[in-house]
Design a protein around this motif. Structure first.
Motif, PDB file in Angstrom:
ATOM      1  N   ARG A   1       0.861  -1.187   0.000  1.00  0.00           N
ATOM      2  CA  ARG A   1       0.000   0.000   0.000  1.00  0.00           C
ATOM      3  C   ARG A   1       0.897   1.236   0.000  1.00  0.00           C
ATOM      4  NH1 ARG A   1      -5.356   0.207   1.932  1.00  0.00           N
ATOM      5  NH2 ARG A   1      -4.788   2.211   2.881  1.00  0.00           N
ATOM      6  N   VAL A   2       0.736   2.059  -1.000  1.00  0.00           N
ATOM      7  CA  VAL A   2       1.487   3.311  -1.090  1.00  0.00           C
ATOM      8  C   VAL A   2       0.572   4.422  -0.599  1.00  0.00           C
ATOM      9  CG1 VAL A   2       2.833   4.829  -2.583  1.00  0.00           C
ATOM     10  CG2 VAL A   2       2.704   2.378  -3.092  1.00  0.00           C
ATOM     11  N   GLU A   3       0.960   5.063   0.503  1.00  0.00           N
ATOM     12  CA  GLU A   3       0.118   6.080   1.122  1.00  0.00           C
ATOM     13  C   GLU A   3       0.862   7.407   1.203  1.00  0.00           C
ATOM     14  OE1 GLU A   3      -0.926   4.600   4.928  1.00  0.00           O
ATOM     15  OE2 GLU A   3      -2.241   3.008   4.155  1.00  0.00           O
ATOM     16  N   ALA A   4       0.145   8.486   0.954  1.00  0.00           N
ATOM     17  CA  ALA A   4       0.709   9.825   1.105  1.00  0.00           C
ATOM     18  C   ALA A   4       0.580  10.259   2.557  1.00  0.00           C
ATOM     19  CB  ALA A   4      -0.017  10.807   0.202  1.00  0.00           C
ATOM     20  N   VAL A   5       1.699  10.692   3.124  1.00  0.00           N
ATOM     21  CA  VAL A   5       1.735  11.212   4.491  1.00  0.00           C
ATOM     22  C   VAL A   5       2.458  12.559   4.438  1.00  0.00           C
ATOM     23  CG1 VAL A   5       1.699   8.930   5.572  1.00  0.00           C
ATOM     24  CG2 VAL A   5       3.893   9.980   4.982  1.00  0.00           C
ATOM     25  N   PRO A   6       2.405  13.357   5.496  1.00  0.00           N
ATOM     26  CA  PRO A   6       3.093  14.650   5.466  1.00  0.00           C
ATOM     27  C   PRO A   6       4.577  14.494   5.120  1.00  0.00           C
ATOM     28  CG  PRO A   6       1.634  14.547   7.358  1.00  0.00           C
ATOM     29  CD  PRO A   6       1.630  13.172   6.747  1.00  0.00           C
ATOM     30  N   HIS A   7       5.019  15.214   4.111  1.00  0.00           N
ATOM     31  CA  HIS A   7       6.431  15.286   3.704  1.00  0.00           C
ATOM     32  C   HIS A   7       6.952  13.990   3.089  1.00  0.00           C
ATOM     33  CE1 HIS A   7       6.268  18.952   6.014  1.00  0.00           C
ATOM     34  NE2 HIS A   7       6.038  18.270   7.127  1.00  0.00           N
TER      35      HIS A   7
ATOM     36  N   VAL B   1       5.927   9.624   1.465  1.00  0.00           N
ATOM     37  CA  VAL B   1       5.003   8.519   1.236  1.00  0.00           C
ATOM     38  C   VAL B   1       5.385   7.381   2.172  1.00  0.00           C
ATOM     39  CG1 VAL B   1       4.554   9.101  -1.181  1.00  0.00           C
ATOM     40  CG2 VAL B   1       6.395   7.508  -0.626  1.00  0.00           C
ATOM     41  N   ARG B   2       4.376   6.617   2.562  1.00  0.00           N
ATOM     42  CA  ARG B   2       4.594   5.465   3.430  1.00  0.00           C
ATOM     43  C   ARG B   2       4.271   4.209   2.641  1.00  0.00           C
ATOM     44  NH1 ARG B   2       1.576   6.255   8.613  1.00  0.00           N
ATOM     45  NH2 ARG B   2      -0.300   5.894   7.339  1.00  0.00           N
ATOM     46  N   LEU B   3       5.173   3.230   2.709  1.00  0.00           N
ATOM     47  CA  LEU B   3       4.979   1.943   2.057  1.00  0.00           C
ATOM     48  C   LEU B   3       4.582   0.942   3.129  1.00  0.00           C
ATOM     49  CD1 LEU B   3       8.165   1.977  -0.210  1.00  0.00           C
ATOM     50  CD2 LEU B   3       5.891   2.857  -0.752  1.00  0.00           C
ATOM     51  N   ARG B   4       3.359   0.458   3.061  1.00  0.00           N
ATOM     52  CA  ARG B   4       2.870  -0.496   4.044  1.00  0.00           C
ATOM     53  C   ARG B   4       2.891  -1.880   3.413  1.00  0.00           C
ATOM     54  NH1 ARG B   4      -1.554   2.233   7.915  1.00  0.00           N
ATOM     55  NH2 ARG B   4      -0.349   0.908   9.313  1.00  0.00           N
ATOM     56  N   MET B   5       3.599  -2.806   4.065  1.00  0.00           N
ATOM     57  CA  MET B   5       3.884  -4.102   3.452  1.00  0.00           C
ATOM     58  C   MET B   5       3.469  -5.254   4.356  1.00  0.00           C
ATOM     59  SD  MET B   5       7.550  -3.084   1.709  1.00  0.00           S
ATOM     60  CE  MET B   5       8.116  -2.115   3.102  1.00  0.00           C
ATOM     61  N   GLY B   6       2.265  -5.222   4.826  1.00  0.00           N
ATOM     62  CA  GLY B   6       1.735  -6.322   5.616  1.00  0.00           C
ATOM     63  C   GLY B   6       2.493  -6.506   6.915  1.00  0.00           C
ATOM     64  N   GLU B   7       3.097  -7.687   7.076  1.00  0.00           N
ATOM     65  CA  GLU B   7       3.799  -8.003   8.313  1.00  0.00           C
ATOM     66  C   GLU B   7       5.164  -7.332   8.401  1.00  0.00           C
ATOM     67  OE1 GLU B   7       4.007 -12.218   8.624  1.00  0.00           O
ATOM     68  OE2 GLU B   7       1.833 -12.491   8.850  1.00  0.00           O
ATOM     69  N   ARG B   8       5.653  -6.803   7.303  1.00  0.00           N
ATOM     70  CA  ARG B   8       6.943  -6.118   7.318  1.00  0.00           C
ATOM     71  C   ARG B   8       6.792  -4.704   7.872  1.00  0.00           C
ATOM     72  NH1 ARG B   8      10.808  -8.699   4.190  1.00  0.00           N
ATOM     73  NH2 ARG B   8      10.001 -10.495   3.036  1.00  0.00           N
ATOM     74  N   GLU B   9       7.891  -4.188   8.379  1.00  0.00           N
ATOM     75  CA  GLU B   9       7.868  -2.832   8.925  1.00  0.00           C
ATOM     76  C   GLU B   9       7.621  -1.817   7.819  1.00  0.00           C
ATOM     77  OE1 GLU B   9      10.731   0.129  11.628  1.00  0.00           O
ATOM     78  OE2 GLU B   9      11.394  -1.902  11.102  1.00  0.00           O
TER      79      GLU B   9
ATOM     80  N   LEU C   1       9.649  13.224   0.313  1.00  0.00           N
ATOM     81  CA  LEU C   1       9.300  13.959  -0.891  1.00  0.00           C
ATOM     82  C   LEU C   1      10.349  15.024  -1.157  1.00  0.00           C
ATOM     83  CD1 LEU C   1       5.441  14.583  -0.698  1.00  0.00           C
ATOM     84  CD2 LEU C   1       6.674  12.903  -2.074  1.00  0.00           C
ATOM     85  N   LEU C   2      10.649  15.260  -2.420  1.00  0.00           N
ATOM     86  CA  LEU C   2      11.558  16.330  -2.823  1.00  0.00           C
ATOM     87  C   LEU C   2      10.728  17.562  -3.150  1.00  0.00           C
ATOM     88  CD1 LEU C   2      13.983  14.278  -5.111  1.00  0.00           C
ATOM     89  CD2 LEU C   2      14.218  14.819  -2.681  1.00  0.00           C
ATOM     90  N   SER C   3      11.189  18.711  -2.688  1.00  0.00           N
ATOM     91  CA  SER C   3      10.387  19.927  -2.833  1.00  0.00           C
ATOM     92  C   SER C   3      10.563  20.606  -4.192  1.00  0.00           C
ATOM     93  CB  SER C   3      10.757  20.921  -1.720  1.00  0.00           C
ATOM     94  OG  SER C   3      12.145  21.240  -1.778  1.00  0.00           O
TER      95      SER C   3
END
Length: 383
Positions: free
Chosen positions: A207-213, A215-223, A229-231
């Motif tokens: 799951r690729v999610e936008a968070v402040p500053h 993106v967060r990669l959510r990979m199930g049982e993995r951290e 982001l580059l400005s």
């Protein structure tokens, strides 16, 4: 040692780049004892033959090497010393990457945004391959931080990854397993993505999610992994793509055979002669015999020159056994894509043929760039 061959601590400090207080510290620690200490005054004197050791000591401390390791490196042979330095640098880089990841997690938590905006849900192996492919078109250099990144454009239908170093541009479109909650555009730090590729590849769904500053990669049982982001504003690649012009010559050739010919070619610059007989890989000044390749060619005969460092990675990342070259003239961008799959497209800029064929390619001064107006320099974009 005669006094005439010794120098006081102040002079030695200037020669070595170490302060007098640092020299006293290193003398007391046993790393760099003075050649002679006056028994009455306590003044320390150093020999000229100690300058090299003092300089090496200073440089090792500049890369944050602990004292215990510094002594081992200074007393080791050249090969062993180089190995120890490499090990130290690897630890520093690893620690910095870990700290950066932890800092991203902390910032996300401080922002109170525990649920990010869903950009897309993608199969891990597919996303990892796409990241690897487009990262080949990134570049490092002063004042060009945005060229180290991957531009991400998410819509309800697809997510597109794009990177450019102004002489190549790679873009890959992926069909998400789950669509975006809304459209999203941003440029993600390439080093952060590169560091996360192995974990992405071994995750069934990301799951690729936008968070402040970032993106967060959510990979199930993995951290979770966080990418900054580059400005800086990414080059206007869509405008450039829209103004490419008509394809005048099209050649379909074996990817492996073309790569092998580029590997065997001895020069920094290569010429492709494209005609109804196939594709001939030559030296720009014909000083070496050409390597003929069977190809399906339609359109006008054309000779076009490339730096090998531009053309080879553009071809090597193509998907499938065959590549299609869409050519528009000797000074226009070439589109390189898979003959049977169009979700990865790479543009490569040829060498400006107004430059002498035997000119040394340095700093890409003879190569056009994809983002500049063609009448001046043929860059892909001017930003």
């Amino acid at each position: 040692m005669p006094n005439s061959e010794l120098m006081p601590i102040g002079v030695f400090a200037q020669r070595s780049g170490l302060t007098s207080s640092a020299l006293r510290f290193y003398a007391d620690s046993g790393l760099l004892p003075p050649a002679e200490v006056d028994p009455v005054s306590g003044y320390r004197h150093y020999g000229a033959d100690q300058v090299a050791r003092a300089t090496a000591l200073r440089r090792l401390r500049e890369i944050a090497m602990p004292l215990a390791e510094v002594g081992t490196v200074l007393d080791a042979g050249a090969g062993e010393a180089a190995r120890l330095v490499d090990e130290h640098v690897a630890r520093v880089v690893g620690d910095a990457a870990a700290a950066r990841q932890k800092a991203a997690v902390i910032k996300s938590a401080l922002g109170g945004n525990h649920r990010g905006l869903l950009i897309a849900a993608l199969k891990g192996p597919v996303l990892a391959d796409a990241v690897d492919q487009v990262l080949t078109a990134t570049a490092y250099g002063p004042g060009a931080a945005v060229l180290t990144g991957v531009h991400v454009e998410a819509s309800h239908e697809a997510i597109a990854l794009t990177a450019t170093d102004r002489f190549r541009l790679s873009t890959r479109s992926l069909a998400p397993a789950r669509t975006a909650e809304q459209t999203w555009v941003g440029t993600v730090d390439g080093d952060d993505l590169r560091a996360a590729v192995a974990e992405i590849r071994h995750s069934a769904l990301v799951r690729v999610e936008a968070v402040p500053h970032g993106v967060r990669l959510r990979m199930g049982e993995r951290e979770d992994r966080h990418c900054r982001l580059l400005s800086e504003e990414f080059p206007d690649h869509r405008l450039m793509l829209a103004s490419l012009g008509e394809v005048t010559t099209r050649a379909t050739v074996s990817k492996d055979l073309l790569l092998r010919a580029l590997e065997e070619h001895p020069g920094e610059c290569v010429a492709l002669h494209v005609s109804g007989h196939g594709v001939d890989v030559r030296s720009p000044n014909d000083e070496h015999p050409g390597i003929p390749l069977v190809a399906t060619v339609t359109g006008e005969a054309l000779q076009i020159r490339f730096e090998t460092t531009t053309l080879y990675p553009a071809v090597s990342t193509a998907i499938g056994p065959d590549v299609m070259l869409d050519l528009r003239g000797h000074d226009r961008p070439v589109t390189i894509r898979s003959a049977d799959r169009g979700d990865l497209t790479t543009l490569a800029m040829p060498v400006n043929q107004a430059a002498p064929a035997n000119a040394r390619i340095e700093g890409r001064s003879a190569t056009s760039s994809l983002h500049e107006p063609q009448s001046r320099r043929c860059k892909l974009c001017s930003q």
